[in-house]
Design an enzyme around this catalytic site. Structure first.
Site, PDB file in Angstrom:
ATOM      1  N   CYS A   2       0.856  -1.179   0.000  1.00  0.00           N
ATOM      2  CA  CYS A   2       0.000   0.000   0.000  1.00  0.00           C
ATOM      3  C   CYS A   2       0.896   1.233   0.000  1.00  0.00           C
ATOM      4  CB  CYS A   2      -0.866  -0.002   1.243  1.00  0.00           C
ATOM      5  SG  CYS A   2      -1.748  -1.547   1.455  1.00  0.00           S
ATOM      6  N   ARG A  27       1.344   1.764  -6.020  1.00  0.00           N
ATOM      7  CA  ARG A  27       1.547   0.756  -4.972  1.00  0.00           C
ATOM      8  C   ARG A  27       0.259   0.007  -4.640  1.00  0.00           C
ATOM      9  NH1 ARG A  27       6.432   2.178  -2.324  1.00  0.00           N
ATOM     10  NH2 ARG A  27       5.944   0.717  -0.674  1.00  0.00           N
ATOM     11  N   ASN A  98       1.173  -0.125   5.756  1.00  0.00           N
ATOM     12  CA  ASN A  98       1.612  -0.910   4.609  1.00  0.00           C
ATOM     13  C   ASN A  98       2.348  -2.118   5.159  1.00  0.00           C
ATOM     14  OD1 ASN A  98       2.676  -1.900   2.194  1.00  0.00           O
ATOM     15  ND2 ASN A  98       4.434  -0.514   2.267  1.00  0.00           N
ATOM     16  N   LYS A 483       3.576 -10.221 -19.956  1.00  0.00           N
ATOM     17  CA  LYS A 483       3.014  -8.902 -20.313  1.00  0.00           C
ATOM     18  C   LYS A 483       1.577  -9.060 -20.785  1.00  0.00           C
ATOM     19  CE  LYS A 483       5.172  -6.792 -18.765  1.00  0.00           C
ATOM     20  NZ  LYS A 483       6.436  -6.680 -18.098  1.00  0.00           N
ATOM     21  N   LYS A 601       2.588  -1.749  -8.328  1.00  0.00           N
ATOM     22  CA  LYS A 601       3.924  -1.585  -8.893  1.00  0.00           C
ATOM     23  C   LYS A 601       5.014  -2.095  -7.956  1.00  0.00           C
ATOM     24  CE  LYS A 601       6.766   0.035 -11.984  1.00  0.00           C
ATOM     25  NZ  LYS A 601       6.898  -0.872 -13.141  1.00  0.00           N
TER      26      LYS A 601
HETATM   27  C1  F6R Z   1       5.610  -7.322 -14.390  1.00  0.00           C
HETATM   28  C2  F6R Z   1       6.213  -6.680 -13.251  1.00  0.00           C
HETATM   29  C3  F6R Z   1       6.526  -7.507 -12.056  1.00  0.00           C
HETATM   30  C4  F6R Z   1       7.827  -7.027 -11.393  1.00  0.00           C
HETATM   31  C5  F6R Z   1       8.049  -7.763 -10.078  1.00  0.00           C
HETATM   32  C6  F6R Z   1       9.359  -7.359  -9.416  1.00  0.00           C
HETATM   33  O1  F6R Z   1       5.415  -6.413 -15.426  1.00  0.00           O
HETATM   34  O2  F6R Z   1       6.436  -5.508 -13.250  1.00  0.00           O
HETATM   35  O3  F6R Z   1       6.604  -8.866 -12.373  1.00  0.00           O
HETATM   36  O4  F6R Z   1       8.886  -7.234 -12.268  1.00  0.00           O
HETATM   37  O5  F6R Z   1       6.990  -7.486  -9.207  1.00  0.00           O
HETATM   38  O6  F6R Z   1       9.384  -5.996  -9.156  1.00  0.00           O
HETATM   39  P1  F6R Z   1      10.751  -5.233  -8.914  1.00  0.00           P
HETATM   40  O7  F6R Z   1      11.501  -5.249 -10.189  1.00  0.00           O
HETATM   41  O8  F6R Z   1      10.362  -3.854  -8.478  1.00  0.00           O
HETATM   42  O9  F6R Z   1      11.479  -5.998  -7.838  1.00  0.00           O
END
Ligand code: F6R
Length: 606
Positions: A2, A27, A98, A483, A601
């Protein structure tokens, strides 16, 4: 996962809290809420859905206050609903959270026995009542520390108090939290990105620390109630790169700026004049490395999977790749001669951070490849290699994937050179090829812009899709499938093309879209044979190959052509049509491109 914001000011804070919450929506975005202190009372407003909904509610019923906290939620305990949205307030305190409280069920039973009445299904409400209870007998910092010690799990908290009505309090264990310093106001945020429009002076809380903000002062305390001093960092201001500009959404902006991502990254690491790669300060001398272990989640894991091929090709070092959520719980045989590399865009992913922490506890050397240089993972690694992609806002990772692969590739070349496993000529040729990469990416972007929308229509009636590749195209097939599924909610699988006849071929039926990644590499003929097997069973083939590589097959429905380049650089170009394809399918299905359902994200919960 969050997002948290808090502001202690001498002006009205609601508008700034709303603007910061909009930045934190990457988030979580299933509900949003805000609490302020008005006339000495806690005033809470929350709703299901996006921050826009909350803004509409506040437009009809404005909230006042020079002290406030706000939250965007990604549900863990309790479905997305107004009652489960944060803040969670009692008469005395209001909390945004969070993380996950693992012992919330047993704490809830105890608190209910004491007469506290729970309204939500969240794990967070226990924090509200624990604080309320401890505040009856203890002063502020002691009551907070007693509450924190009762909690198992991870948290970043923002708290308002009725009794202490000029402060905002923050606390962290396991989930990130930053403090920002402004003119006559101070801030609390899940990350510096949310605070950047207000300040570039930041302090990061470490685990077990508490901060107490007023409009003109910030105090920090440790878990023993002792006041401590913390460093203030000055961050670069790159607000411009976090704006959508003329693009419809962040994802199309981020896909289309990948030539710039590559250019910046190559400029940072490659010295064109000296024909050398600027990488130093390895935590282990490359010639002494006995094994490299690459760890990440999701897309970041796919970049590790691509890197395995490069490292194996360019060095004699054995390579392992691992998904962080598996690595952290396995019985790993750690070795001081191994280098553990962590890949993460956000640098805050809970599983990746826990895997890194496990390495640190075992005294082995770590390196991180990250986008957010101020992140927890970066701050805990022995060597940090930023990808220099600029803020990535779209939830689906695109330019960061390209940046991660590029830094990993550059690292593989450099380690190979230091270990004398590549000739000088070959080393310089690879550096030359890297210089040409941004232009090839630009050419691929322009080509895909025009040629992918028509293909996307074929996916609309499909039950699912399959992506096939061999060698370096296999991890790209995995990424293409990820994707498509995360953006368009269409079931998609990536496979090594050679695996088809061991089971997945049973899925092929009339009209099923199958994307074949067949660059003109050493696997080309074999991949084309696999393609024929798909065609023979009615699969609707979308072939991606190199330009001028004419393949005569009447039954290929669409062919996309990427520029010809050396085999090792092909993944950078091959990724692009797959990103466009997923983007256009999701657009045709009217999906929310930048915020796909159920996702966030930055995955800061396990
Ligand atoms: C898919 C995507 C996720 C991230 C994963 C790791 O498009 O974005 O699979 O790659 O959650 O996130 P990070 O790179 O921030 O550790």
């Amino acid at each position: 996962m969050c997002g948290i914001i808090g502001i202690a000011s001498n002006k009205q804070v609601v508008q700034n809290i709303i603007s910061s919450l909009k930045k934190l929506e990457y988030r979580g975005y299933d509900s949003a809420g805000i609490a302020t202190i008005v006339n000495g009372e806690i005033n809470e407003k929350k709703c299901m859905g996006r921050v826009d909904n909350l803004e509409r509610i506040l437009f009809k019923n404005p909230a006042a206050g020079s002290l406030g906290i706000g939250h965007v939620r990604w549900a863990t305990h309790g479905s997305p609903s107004q009652v489960n949205a944060h803040p969670h307030s009692s008469e005395e305190v209001s909390v945004v959270h969070n993380g996950i409280i693992e012992n919330s069920n047993e704490l809830k039973i105890n608190l209910e026995q004491k007469g506290y009445k729970f309204k939500s299904q969240t794990d967070t409400e226990v924090i509200t009542f624990l604080l309320t209870d401890f505040l009856k007998d203890f002063d502020l910092v002691d009551a907070i520390n007693k509450t924190l010690k009762t909690l198992n799990g991870s948290f970043a908290l923002g708290i308002l108090f009725k009794k202490y009505n000029n402060i905002v309090v923050g606390a962290r264990r396991g989930s990130p939290l930053a403090v920002g310093y402004g003119p006559e106001e101070n801030y609390l945020g899940s990350d510096s990105y949310a605070l950047k429009s207000m300040t570039n002076k930041i302090t990061y809380l470490d685990d077990g620390e508490i901060c107490v903000l007023t409009n003109n002062n910030v105090d920090f305390y440790n878990s023993k109630n002792k006041k401590i001093n913390k460093k203030v960092l000055t961050l670069s201001i790159d607000e411009q790169t976090s704006k959508k500009g003329d693009y419809k959404d962040f994802m199309s902006k981020e896909i289309n700026e990948q030539d710039i991502t590559a250019k910046t990254c190559v400029k940072e690491y490659v010295d064109q004049l000296r024909k050398d790669i600027n990488l130093y300060n390895f935590p282990i001398a490359p010639k002494d490395i006995e094994k490299i272990v690459l760890i990440g989640c999701g897309t970041a894991y796919h970049s590790c999977a691509a890197a395995k091929y490069w490292f194996e090709e360019l060095t004699n070092i054995p390579i392992e790749i691992d998904v962080a959520s598996e690595f952290r719980y396995r019985k790993i045989k750690f070795s001081k001669k191994n280098l553990y590399i962590f890949v993460s865009q956000s640098g805050e992913t809970a599983d990746t951070f826990a895997a890194l922490d496990l390495c640190k506890k075992n005294n082995v050397k770590t390196c991180s490849i990250i986008n957010v240089v101020e992140s927890s993972i970066a701050r805990s690694s022995d060597l940090v290699l930023p990808i220099h992609a600029g803020p990535e806002i779209g939830v689906a990772s695109t330019k960061a994937f390209l940046g991660q692969m590029l830094v990993l590739y550059i690292l593989a070349i450099k380690i190979s050179e230091i270990r004398k496993e590549i000739s000088k000529l070959d080393y310089e040729k690879k550096i030359n090829d890297l210089k040409k990469l941004p232009d090839l990416i630009k050419k691929t972007l322009d080509y895909c812009q025009n040629n992918t929308p028509v293909i996307a229509k074929d996916f609309l009636k499909a039950k699912g899709a399959i992506f096939l590749g061999r060698g370096l195209s296999f991890p790209i097939a995995l990424e293409g499938a990820l994707k498509l599924k995360e953006l368009s909610y269409l079931h998609a699988e990536g496979y090594p093309a050679g695996e088809m006849k061991h089971g997945p071929l049973a899925l092929i039926e009339e009209g099923l879209p199958v994307v074949i990644l067949a660059p003109k590499d050493r696997y080309f003929e074999k991949t084309i044979s696999n393609m024929q097997e798909v065609i023979a069973r009615g699969g609707k083939v979308i072939l991606i190959t190199n330009e001028n590589n004419k393949i005569i097959s009447e039954n290929v429905r669409f062919t996309l052509e990427i520029p010809m380049t050396n085999e090792q650089l092909t993944p950078f170009l091959m990724t692009i049509p797959l990103q466009f394809l997923a983007y256009h399918v999701a657009s045709l299905k009217n999906c929310d491109i930048d915020k796909p359902r159920n996702l966030a994200k930055s995955v800061t919960v396990e």
